[in-house]
Design a protein around this motif. Structure first.
Motif, PDB file in Angstrom:
ATOM      1  N   TRP A 117       0.826  -1.212   0.000  1.00 24.33           N
ATOM      2  CA  TRP A 117       0.000   0.000   0.000  1.00 24.33           C
ATOM      3  C   TRP A 117       0.860   1.262   0.000  1.00 24.33           C
ATOM      4  O   TRP A 117       0.431   2.318  -0.448  1.00 24.33           O
ATOM      5  CB  TRP A 117      -0.930  -0.001   1.213  1.00 24.33           C
ATOM      6  CG  TRP A 117      -2.115  -0.912   1.081  1.00 24.33           C
ATOM      7  CD1 TRP A 117      -2.269  -2.150   1.633  1.00 24.33           C
ATOM      8  CD2 TRP A 117      -3.329  -0.658   0.357  1.00 24.33           C
ATOM      9  NE1 TRP A 117      -3.491  -2.677   1.291  1.00 24.33           N
ATOM     10  CE2 TRP A 117      -4.164  -1.785   0.520  1.00 24.33           C
ATOM     11  CE3 TRP A 117      -3.788   0.414  -0.410  1.00 24.33           C
ATOM     12  CZ2 TRP A 117      -5.435  -1.872  -0.064  1.00 24.33           C
ATOM     13  CZ3 TRP A 117      -5.055   0.327  -0.988  1.00 24.33           C
ATOM     14  CH2 TRP A 117      -5.866  -0.802  -0.806  1.00 24.33           C
ATOM     15  N   ASP A 118       2.087   1.133   0.530  1.00 26.07           N
ATOM     16  CA  ASP A 118       2.972   2.301   0.537  1.00 26.07           C
ATOM     17  C   ASP A 118       4.078   2.191  -0.515  1.00 26.07           C
ATOM     18  O   ASP A 118       4.990   3.010  -0.549  1.00 26.07           O
ATOM     19  CB  ASP A 118       3.595   2.499   1.924  1.00 26.07           C
ATOM     20  CG  ASP A 118       4.278   1.236   2.445  1.00 26.07           C
ATOM     21  OD1 ASP A 118       4.452   0.272   1.667  1.00 26.07           O
ATOM     22  OD2 ASP A 118       4.635   1.211   3.637  1.00 26.07           O
ATOM     23  N   PHE A 230       1.139   7.527  -6.303  1.00 23.34           N
ATOM     24  CA  PHE A 230       0.724   7.613  -4.904  1.00 23.34           C
ATOM     25  C   PHE A 230      -0.104   8.867  -4.736  1.00 23.34           C
ATOM     26  O   PHE A 230       0.176   9.889  -5.351  1.00 23.34           O
ATOM     27  CB  PHE A 230       1.949   7.659  -3.989  1.00 23.34           C
ATOM     28  CG  PHE A 230       2.774   6.414  -4.102  1.00 23.34           C
ATOM     29  CD1 PHE A 230       2.526   5.335  -3.277  1.00 23.34           C
ATOM     30  CD2 PHE A 230       3.754   6.303  -5.077  1.00 23.34           C
ATOM     31  CE1 PHE A 230       3.260   4.164  -3.411  1.00 23.34           C
ATOM     32  CE2 PHE A 230       4.490   5.129  -5.215  1.00 23.34           C
ATOM     33  CZ  PHE A 230       4.237   4.062  -4.378  1.00 23.34           C
ATOM     34  N   ASP A 243      -1.082   5.019  10.325  1.00 20.40           N
ATOM     35  CA  ASP A 243      -0.359   4.548   9.142  1.00 20.40           C
ATOM     36  C   ASP A 243      -0.060   5.759   8.278  1.00 20.40           C
ATOM     37  O   ASP A 243      -0.972   6.362   7.721  1.00 20.40           O
ATOM     38  CB  ASP A 243      -1.239   3.540   8.387  1.00 20.40           C
ATOM     39  CG  ASP A 243      -0.461   2.775   7.316  1.00 20.40           C
ATOM     40  OD1 ASP A 243       0.552   3.304   6.815  1.00 20.40           O
ATOM     41  OD2 ASP A 243      -0.897   1.653   6.974  1.00 20.40           O
ATOM     42  N   GLY A 245       1.562   5.793   5.522  1.00 27.48           N
ATOM     43  CA  GLY A 245       1.584   5.482   4.098  1.00 27.48           C
ATOM     44  C   GLY A 245       2.934   5.703   3.455  1.00 27.48           C
ATOM     45  O   GLY A 245       3.975   5.321   4.001  1.00 27.48           O
ATOM     46  N   ARG A 246       2.935   6.318   2.289  1.00 24.19           N
ATOM     47  CA  ARG A 246       4.143   6.490   1.486  1.00 24.19           C
ATOM     48  C   ARG A 246       5.264   7.194   2.246  1.00 24.19           C
ATOM     49  O   ARG A 246       6.443   6.988   1.980  1.00 24.19           O
ATOM     50  CB  ARG A 246       3.766   7.285   0.233  1.00 24.19           C
ATOM     51  CG  ARG A 246       4.883   7.472  -0.778  1.00 24.19           C
ATOM     52  CD  ARG A 246       5.300   6.157  -1.380  1.00 24.19           C
ATOM     53  NE  ARG A 246       6.362   6.291  -2.368  1.00 24.19           N
ATOM     54  CZ  ARG A 246       7.162   5.304  -2.741  1.00 24.19           C
ATOM     55  NH1 ARG A 246       7.009   4.102  -2.217  1.00 24.19           N
ATOM     56  NH2 ARG A 246       8.089   5.490  -3.642  1.00 24.19           N
ATOM     57  N   TYR A 247       4.890   8.025   3.203  1.00 23.04           N
ATOM     58  CA  TYR A 247       5.884   8.727   4.020  1.00 23.04           C
ATOM     59  C   TYR A 247       6.851   7.741   4.685  1.00 23.04           C
ATOM     60  O   TYR A 247       8.032   8.034   4.847  1.00 23.04           O
ATOM     61  CB  TYR A 247       5.163   9.569   5.075  1.00 23.04           C
ATOM     62  CG  TYR A 247       6.096  10.235   6.058  1.00 23.04           C
ATOM     63  CD1 TYR A 247       6.720  11.443   5.745  1.00 23.04           C
ATOM     64  CD2 TYR A 247       6.363   9.651   7.302  1.00 23.04           C
ATOM     65  CE1 TYR A 247       7.590  12.047   6.646  1.00 23.04           C
ATOM     66  CE2 TYR A 247       7.228  10.247   8.202  1.00 23.04           C
ATOM     67  CZ  TYR A 247       7.837  11.443   7.866  1.00 23.04           C
ATOM     68  OH  TYR A 247       8.697  12.032   8.752  1.00 23.04           O
ATOM     69  N   ASP A 255       4.515  13.236   1.229  1.00 22.48           N
ATOM     70  CA  ASP A 255       3.971  11.889   1.039  1.00 22.48           C
ATOM     71  C   ASP A 255       3.178  11.381   2.246  1.00 22.48           C
ATOM     72  O   ASP A 255       2.698  10.246   2.251  1.00 22.48           O
ATOM     73  CB  ASP A 255       5.101  10.897   0.732  1.00 22.48           C
ATOM     74  CG  ASP A 255       5.632  11.067  -0.684  1.00 22.48           C
ATOM     75  OD1 ASP A 255       4.854  11.493  -1.550  1.00 22.48           O
ATOM     76  OD2 ASP A 255       6.821  10.786  -0.899  1.00 22.48           O
ATOM     77  N   PHE A 259      -1.105   6.921  -0.396  1.00 22.09           N
ATOM     78  CA  PHE A 259      -1.027   5.477  -0.604  1.00 22.09           C
ATOM     79  C   PHE A 259      -0.960   5.189  -2.090  1.00 22.09           C
ATOM     80  O   PHE A 259      -1.276   6.052  -2.903  1.00 22.09           O
ATOM     81  CB  PHE A 259      -2.241   4.777   0.040  1.00 22.09           C
ATOM     82  CG  PHE A 259      -2.173   4.784   1.547  1.00 22.09           C
ATOM     83  CD1 PHE A 259      -1.606   3.721   2.225  1.00 22.09           C
ATOM     84  CD2 PHE A 259      -2.625   5.878   2.282  1.00 22.09           C
ATOM     85  CE1 PHE A 259      -1.509   3.733   3.614  1.00 22.09           C
ATOM     86  CE2 PHE A 259      -2.520   5.899   3.666  1.00 22.09           C
ATOM     87  CZ  PHE A 259      -1.965   4.822   4.333  1.00 22.09           C
ATOM     88  N   ARG A 260      -0.537   3.962  -2.394  1.00 23.11           N
ATOM     89  CA  ARG A 260      -0.489   3.536  -3.795  1.00 23.11           C
ATOM     90  C   ARG A 260      -1.882   3.547  -4.374  1.00 23.11           C
ATOM     91  O   ARG A 260      -2.822   3.063  -3.743  1.00 23.11           O
ATOM     92  CB  ARG A 260       0.049   2.102  -3.868  1.00 23.11           C
ATOM     93  CG  ARG A 260       1.175   1.876  -4.847  1.00 23.11           C
ATOM     94  CD  ARG A 260       1.452   0.388  -4.986  1.00 23.11           C
ATOM     95  NE  ARG A 260       0.351  -0.232  -5.693  1.00 23.11           N
ATOM     96  CZ  ARG A 260       0.215  -0.180  -7.010  1.00 23.11           C
ATOM     97  NH1 ARG A 260       1.103   0.387  -7.775  1.00 23.11           N
ATOM     98  NH2 ARG A 260      -0.840  -0.723  -7.588  1.00 23.11           N
ATOM     99  N   HIS A 275      -6.812   0.871   2.439  1.00 22.72           N
ATOM    100  CA  HIS A 275      -5.661   0.194   3.050  1.00 22.72           C
ATOM    101  C   HIS A 275      -5.988  -0.398   4.407  1.00 22.72           C
ATOM    102  O   HIS A 275      -5.359  -1.359   4.839  1.00 22.72           O
ATOM    103  CB  HIS A 275      -4.472   1.156   3.167  1.00 22.72           C
ATOM    104  CG  HIS A 275      -4.685   2.263   4.163  1.00 22.72           C
ATOM    105  ND1 HIS A 275      -5.268   3.454   3.832  1.00 22.72           N
ATOM    106  CD2 HIS A 275      -4.421   2.329   5.477  1.00 22.72           C
ATOM    107  CE1 HIS A 275      -5.333   4.218   4.920  1.00 22.72           C
ATOM    108  NE2 HIS A 275      -4.829   3.558   5.934  1.00 22.72           N
TER     109      HIS A 275
END
Lengths: 327, 241
Positions: A117-118, A230, A243, A245-247, A255, A259-260, A275
């Protein structure tokens, strides 16, 4: 450089969700549905493609990959749910351990540029290392796993067929599983046949498609229904399950809570959604996107601009999403 | 795959070139790494060492990837090996690497602690880079370049484990470290094997640059946490002549 052969898309044992299809295949044995870009996934040379996929399938279904031999990939990624876990908001691993995220569907992975997800994982073959060794998933020790496989009655022969020798190594396990899941192709929905001029869509579905292209396709881009990027789609952070995420991967402030962008193919089969599995129904998802005032501050501009959608708009978008179900 | 006659001929020429190369000017270089603490050989697990910051540590693991080995002469540089080697300094069989090098006189050795960025993102690999060695972060893409593990005790803190795992192949967390080891006496590579012993001063990891507060940071386990720790590895290597 592709030949048309009978492409192995999914094993016959798997439910009718995604079926054997005739597509041209790449030199790597990955099906090439018309209109799809070239796959990102590559197999390593020196392997027998069909035997590799067959070995991968066997490993995917075999609980031998988990520490106590109770859980297989399939336990979480269910064939009839486009390889997501129906009705489970969070994943369930060995000894009932609850994971921190919802199980994503596995489709068209050969075109995906990052995983999880990230997007923490950059390579599909490497991906299965994460569930195999993950404490909340299969919790296997790699030395023990190689020992279990090497002393198994069937595996040495299957490895020889795929790789030429019966040596069982972690990289070989990973390549076989990767090759199998790379073959999960979704490209035979009513939507695809409509695009190919072989089927028609009803009035409301067509309206849904137009609305989708206007409001959703910048992220959920056709034909894969993801732009591989993302984004924040405006979900408020889940206080019970933090959560970022991308961070977590980039440590880049912008980010945070991105999320993706997930694919929406077979979306009717992969509930619950997001997610953390917070939405049970597609109408909950549409209600979320259609409530600009309730969006989180991090929401991307393209989500903010969707604005309130009428009941009919929402229903039509859902009607369109239902055409993404593989036949 | 079938080897046709043209190829076979080419192979023979290549082989000949290699063989004559061996006779006319190649030698073997063995680079070995010897762990130490303040000048004495490091004893794993059993000996308690006090850092300048006042922490009592034992060391149970010291593993790292070494790659891009180069010997540097006055005017030329020779690349020794393209591979990556996994060193495990608690295992006598995994403390040295052996390579061919052209004959000559060399003043320094250069190498990288870490794994080339392209290899981090490509598929699974056999050998030293096999994820089975535990030097891969499984929840994210990327190799662990080095591990130092052990226990730490301070007057305030009862004994606990520490683990310093360094990795990270992408800016802003690009944590490979290039090490230059100058020789005070130039090394001559000729027909016989040349041994180069590199002292790995673990005390420098804890004590250099004002010291590392291992009691406060007993766990470094991702690329971001490793950014300010990775440069400490630069202080750890010198030629044992």
């Amino acid at each position: 450089m592709s030949r048309t052969i009978f492409a192995f898309v999914l094993a016959a044992t798997l439910a009718a969700a995604m079926v054997r299809q005739e597509y041209p295949v790449s030199d790597d044995g990955i099906p090439q549905p018309p209109g799809f870009p070239a796959p990102v996934y590559r197999i390593t040379s020196g392997t027998n493609n069909a035997a590799l996929a067959a070995l991968g399938e066997r490993l995917f279904e075999d609980p031998i990959l988990s520490a106590d031999s109770t859980i297989s990939c399939e336990t979480c990624h269910q064939p009839f749910a486009a390889f997501a876990h129906v009705d489970h908001a969070l994943s369930h691993g060995v000894e009932g351990r609850i994971g921190r995220r919802n199980v994503p569907s596995l489709q068209n992975l050969a075109w995906q540029t990052s995983f999880m997800w990230d997007g923490a994982i950059a390579n599909l073959d490497m991906q299965s290392l994460s569930p195999i060794t993950g404490h909340d998933e299969m919790a296997s020790n790699l030395d023990t796993l190689i020992h279990k496989l090497s002393t198994n009655a069937a595996y040495p022969r299957l490895f020889r067929e795929a790789f030429g020798t019966d040596t069982i190594t972690v990289p070989r396990v990973l390549r076989a599983v990767g090759r199998f899941v790379a073959g999960f192709v979704s490209a035979n929905a009513r939507y695809d046949r409509y695009i190919a001029g072989k089927d028609t869509l009803a009035e409301n579905e067509l309206r849904g498609l137009q609305l989708f292209r206007a409001h959703c396709a910048s992220c959920h881009a056709e034909p894969l229904f993801t732009n591989n990027g993302f984004a924040s789609n405006g979900l408020r952070p889940n206080a019970a399950l933090p959560d970022s995420g991308r961070y977590l991967v980039t440590h880049n402030q912008q980010d945070l809570f991105r999320f993706r962008v997930p694919t929406l193919r077979n979306i009717t089969r992969t509930h619950p959604y997001m997610h953390d599995g917070r939405f049970k129904k597609l109408r909950d998802v549409l209600a979320h996107y259609a409530s600009p005032q309730a969006l989180d501050g991090h929401a991307d501009a393209s989500v903010r601009s969707i604005g309130p959608l009428s009941d009919v708009d929402r229903k039509d978008i859902i009607a369109f999403l239902m055409t993404l179900e593989d036949q | 795959m079938r080897c046709d006659s043209v190829r076979a001929a080419a192979c023979q020429v290549l082989l000949l070139a290699l063989l004559t190369g061996v006779c006319s000017g190649q030698g073997t270089v063995q680079v070995s790494f010897a762990p130490s603490f303040r000048g004495a050989a490091l004893e794993f697990d059993t000996t308690v060492y006090r850092t300048t910051r006042g922490a009592d540590v034992t060391v149970s693991m010291l593993k790292f990837y070494v790659s891009n080995l180069e010997l540097r002469g006055r005017s030329d540089t020779v690349r020794l090996a393209g591979e990556h080697f996994l060193m495990d300094l608690s295992d006598p069989d995994r403390m040295a690497v052996s390579m061919r090098a052209p004959s000559g006189t060399y003043n320094a050795l250069r190498f990288t602690i870490g794994v080339d960025s392209s290899l981090n993102e490509s598929g699974p690999r056999e050998g030293a880079l096999d994820p089975r060695h535990g030097m891969y972060w499984t929840w994210a893409t990327g190799y662990i370049f080095s591990k130092i593990e052990g226990t730490v005790t301070t007057p305030q803190l009862s004994r606990r484990m520490f683990e310093i795992h360094i990795g990270g192949f992408k800016a802003p967390c690009q944590n490979t470290v290039t090490i230059d080891v100058p020789f005070t006496h130039p090394v001559k590579v000729a027909d016989q094997q040349m041994d180069i012993v590199i002292d790995v001063a673990v005390d420098a990891f804890f004590d250099a640059d004002g010291g590392f507060d291992i009691a406060a940071r007993p766990s470094v386990t991702d690329a971001r946490q490793a950014v300010d720790v990775a440069p400490r590895w630069r202080k750890m290597f010198r030629a044992n002549e």
